[in-house]
Scaffold this motif. Structure first.
Motif, PDB file in Angstrom:
ATOM      1  N   GLN A  37      56.182  -7.662 -24.046  1.00 16.41           N
ATOM      2  CA  GLN A  37      56.876  -6.611 -23.053  1.00 16.41           C
ATOM      3  C   GLN A  37      56.301  -7.104 -21.611  1.00 16.41           C
ATOM      4  N   ALA A  38      55.167  -7.730 -21.686  1.00 14.85           N
ATOM      5  CA  ALA A  38      54.661  -8.080 -20.189  1.00 14.85           C
ATOM      6  C   ALA A  38      55.345  -9.464 -19.889  1.00 14.85           C
ATOM      7  N   GLY A  39      55.470 -10.262 -20.877  1.00 15.57           N
ATOM      8  CA  GLY A  39      56.067 -11.473 -20.586  1.00 15.57           C
ATOM      9  C   GLY A  39      57.492 -11.268 -20.239  1.00 15.57           C
ATOM     10  N   MET A  40      58.184 -10.147 -20.889  1.00 18.06           N
ATOM     11  CA  MET A  40      59.647  -9.946 -20.334  1.00 18.06           C
ATOM     12  C   MET A  40      59.717  -9.261 -18.866  1.00 18.06           C
ATOM     13  N   LEU A  41      58.795  -8.632 -18.637  1.00 17.60           N
ATOM     14  CA  LEU A  41      58.666  -8.013 -17.170  1.00 17.60           C
ATOM     15  C   LEU A  41      58.512  -9.103 -16.298  1.00 17.60           C
ATOM     16  N   VAL A  42      57.435  -9.945 -16.561  1.00 13.78           N
ATOM     17  CA  VAL A  42      57.359 -11.218 -15.612  1.00 13.78           C
ATOM     18  C   VAL A  42      58.552 -11.915 -15.401  1.00 13.78           C
ATOM     19  N   ALA A  43      59.311 -12.104 -16.554  1.00 15.49           N
ATOM     20  CA  ALA A  43      60.722 -12.843 -16.311  1.00 15.49           C
ATOM     21  C   ALA A  43      61.630 -12.278 -15.542  1.00 15.49           C
ATOM     22  N   LEU A  44      61.714 -11.009 -15.669  1.00 13.65           N
ATOM     23  CA  LEU A  44      62.346 -10.186 -14.963  1.00 13.65           C
ATOM     24  C   LEU A  44      62.164 -10.192 -13.290  1.00 13.65           C
ATOM     25  N   ILE A  45      60.794 -10.195 -12.992  1.00 11.70           N
ATOM     26  CA  ILE A  45      60.295 -10.233 -11.586  1.00 11.70           C
ATOM     27  C   ILE A  45      60.596 -11.255 -10.953  1.00 11.70           C
ATOM     28  N   VAL A  46      60.301 -12.751 -11.812  1.00  6.63           N
ATOM     29  CA  VAL A  46      60.325 -13.998 -11.325  1.00  6.63           C
ATOM     30  C   VAL A  46      61.831 -14.250 -10.894  1.00  6.63           C
ATOM     31  N   GLY A  47      62.880 -13.725 -11.797  1.00  7.56           N
ATOM     32  CA  GLY A  47      64.300 -13.702 -11.522  1.00  7.56           C
ATOM     33  C   GLY A  47      64.808 -13.131 -10.460  1.00  7.56           C
ATOM     34  N   ALA A  48      64.203 -11.792 -10.267  1.00  8.33           N
ATOM     35  CA  ALA A  48      64.459 -11.032  -8.931  1.00  8.33           C
ATOM     36  C   ALA A  48      64.007 -11.649  -7.963  1.00  8.33           C
TER      37      ALA A  48
ATOM     38  N   LEU B   6      61.920  -5.630  -5.635  1.00  9.35           N
ATOM     39  CA  LEU B   6      61.327  -5.528  -6.870  1.00  9.35           C
ATOM     40  C   LEU B   6      60.835  -4.140  -7.201  1.00  9.35           C
ATOM     41  N   ASN B   7      60.524  -3.166  -6.343  1.00  6.19           N
ATOM     42  CA  ASN B   7      60.362  -1.771  -6.570  1.00  6.19           C
ATOM     43  C   ASN B   7      61.436  -1.083  -7.192  1.00  6.19           C
ATOM     44  N   ARG B   8      62.465  -1.183  -6.585  1.00 10.80           N
ATOM     45  CA  ARG B   8      63.740  -0.676  -7.040  1.00 10.80           C
ATOM     46  C   ARG B   8      64.301  -1.085  -8.481  1.00 10.80           C
ATOM     47  N   GLN B   9      64.047  -2.190  -8.825  1.00  9.15           N
ATOM     48  CA  GLN B   9      64.414  -2.585  -9.906  1.00  9.15           C
ATOM     49  C   GLN B   9      63.127  -2.109 -11.126  1.00  9.15           C
ATOM     50  N   LEU B  10      62.008  -2.208 -10.794  1.00  8.88           N
ATOM     51  CA  LEU B  10      60.980  -1.728 -11.822  1.00  8.88           C
ATOM     52  C   LEU B  10      61.144  -0.148 -11.785  1.00  8.88           C
TER      53      LEU B  10
ATOM     54  N   ILE C  14      43.305  -5.134   4.390  1.00  9.00           N
ATOM     55  CA  ILE C  14      44.682  -4.640   4.129  1.00  9.00           C
ATOM     56  C   ILE C  14      44.790  -3.421   3.720  1.00  9.00           C
ATOM     57  N   GLU C  15      45.767  -2.745   4.324  1.00  7.56           N
ATOM     58  CA  GLU C  15      46.116  -1.505   3.737  1.00  7.56           C
ATOM     59  C   GLU C  15      46.540  -1.360   2.243  1.00  7.56           C
ATOM     60  N   GLY C  16      46.059  -0.425   1.534  1.00  4.16           N
ATOM     61  CA  GLY C  16      46.213  -0.217   0.111  1.00  4.16           C
ATOM     62  C   GLY C  16      47.576   0.266  -0.147  1.00  4.16           C
ATOM     63  N   ALA C  17      48.210   0.095  -1.205  1.00  6.26           N
ATOM     64  CA  ALA C  17      49.606   0.716  -1.647  1.00  6.26           C
ATOM     65  C   ALA C  17      49.587   0.738  -2.940  1.00  6.26           C
ATOM     66  N   LEU C  18      50.640   1.605  -3.483  1.00  7.48           N
ATOM     67  CA  LEU C  18      50.851   1.753  -4.740  1.00  7.48           C
ATOM     68  C   LEU C  18      51.466   0.464  -5.308  1.00  7.48           C
ATOM     69  N   PRO C  19      51.189   0.348  -6.554  1.00  8.03           N
ATOM     70  CA  PRO C  19      51.846  -0.875  -7.274  1.00  8.03           C
ATOM     71  C   PRO C  19      53.653  -0.751  -7.520  1.00  8.03           C
ATOM     72  N   LEU C  20      54.250  -1.858  -7.643  1.00 12.85           N
ATOM     73  CA  LEU C  20      55.621  -1.593  -7.749  1.00 12.85           C
ATOM     74  C   LEU C  20      55.880  -0.800  -9.025  1.00 12.85           C
ATOM     75  N   GLY C  21      56.967  -0.287  -8.992  1.00 14.30           N
ATOM     76  CA  GLY C  21      57.571   0.704 -10.228  1.00 14.30           C
ATOM     77  C   GLY C  21      56.736   1.892 -10.173  1.00 14.30           C
ATOM     78  N   ILE C  22      56.114   2.651  -9.697  1.00 11.88           N
ATOM     79  CA  ILE C  22      55.578   3.418  -9.631  1.00 11.88           C
ATOM     80  C   ILE C  22      56.208   4.696  -8.911  1.00 11.88           C
TER      81      ILE C  22
ATOM     82  N   HIS D 171      58.105   2.337 -18.140  1.00  7.43           N
ATOM     83  CA  HIS D 171      56.723   1.878 -18.217  1.00  7.43           C
ATOM     84  C   HIS D 171      56.686   0.484 -17.833  1.00  7.43           C
ATOM     85  N   ALA D 172      57.160   0.133 -16.352  1.00 10.00           N
ATOM     86  CA  ALA D 172      57.424  -1.045 -15.756  1.00 10.00           C
ATOM     87  C   ALA D 172      56.726  -1.244 -14.349  1.00 10.00           C
ATOM     88  N   SER D 173      55.417  -1.562 -14.489  1.00  7.20           N
ATOM     89  CA  SER D 173      54.683  -1.640 -13.091  1.00  7.20           C
ATOM     90  C   SER D 173      53.861  -2.726 -13.124  1.00  7.20           C
TER      91      SER D 173
END
Length: 191
Positions: A33-44, A62-66, A106-114, A71-73
């Protein structure tokens, strides 16, 4: 770290303006699942960089796609290196980079996909000749010895203050007790 990992980085040069987009990150989880998510992110990342390589726009895409997936963050940082040493940086919950061995504030922020629709904090700095940025994943500080003690940020900062190479930093964490993926990327301005 014993399975398909979730740390990633991409370097995408832009011949039109001489810039280079660098994106580093760490997806949640391990395995297929992690590997597939990395592939999606790299392509995006690669697709978005052809349209607009501004760091905030890359993270927004990336945030919009995740956010559309369950369960993608991922933590992620996007940096655009411009000719002349200007670096634009946007952060989505990733560890701060180290500028010349010192942790950047640097300012903190939520991860992608949240949460959809987030605007990620950005800043701009100038790298002087010889200056460097080191980007790390949490796997360095989270390495644990046999007693459960963390490698920690102090050891990491000491290595950076002593000008350790990325390979030396990764090796030190691995020998200490690697339990997670490790990513160490150093970018240095040479002129």
């Amino acid at each position: 770290a014993r399975e398909v990992g979730g740390d990633f980085f991409q370097i995408v040069p832009n011949e039109r303006d001489g810039s280079a987009l660098i994106v580093v990150g760490d997806v949640t989880g391990k395995g297929l699942q992690a590997g597939m998510l990395v592939a999606l992110i790299v392509g995006a990342v690669r697709s978005q960089a052809q349209i607009d390589n501004h760091p905030q726009q890359v993270l927004a895409t990336l945030n919009r796609q995740l956010s559309e997936r369950e369960h993608a963050s991922a933590t992620c940082m996007a940096l655009r290196f411009m000719p002349g040493g200007v670096v634009e940086l946007a952060n989505a919950g990733h560890l701060p980079p180290y500028l010349n061995g010192a942790e950047m504030q640097i300012e903190g922020a939520l991860p992608l996909g949240i949460l959809p629709g987030i605007t990620y904090p950005a800043l701009s700095i100038r790298l002087g000749p010889g200056a460097s940025l080191v980007l790390l994943s949490a796997g360095i500080a989270e390495a644990q010895d046999a007693h459960g003690h963390l490698f920690g940020f102090e050891r990491t900062e000491e290595l950076l203050r002593n000008a350790a190479s990325p390979a030396e930093i990764a090796r030190a964490a691995k020998e200490y007790g690697q339990a997670d993926d490790i990513l160490v990327l150093r970018v240095q301005r040479t002129t």
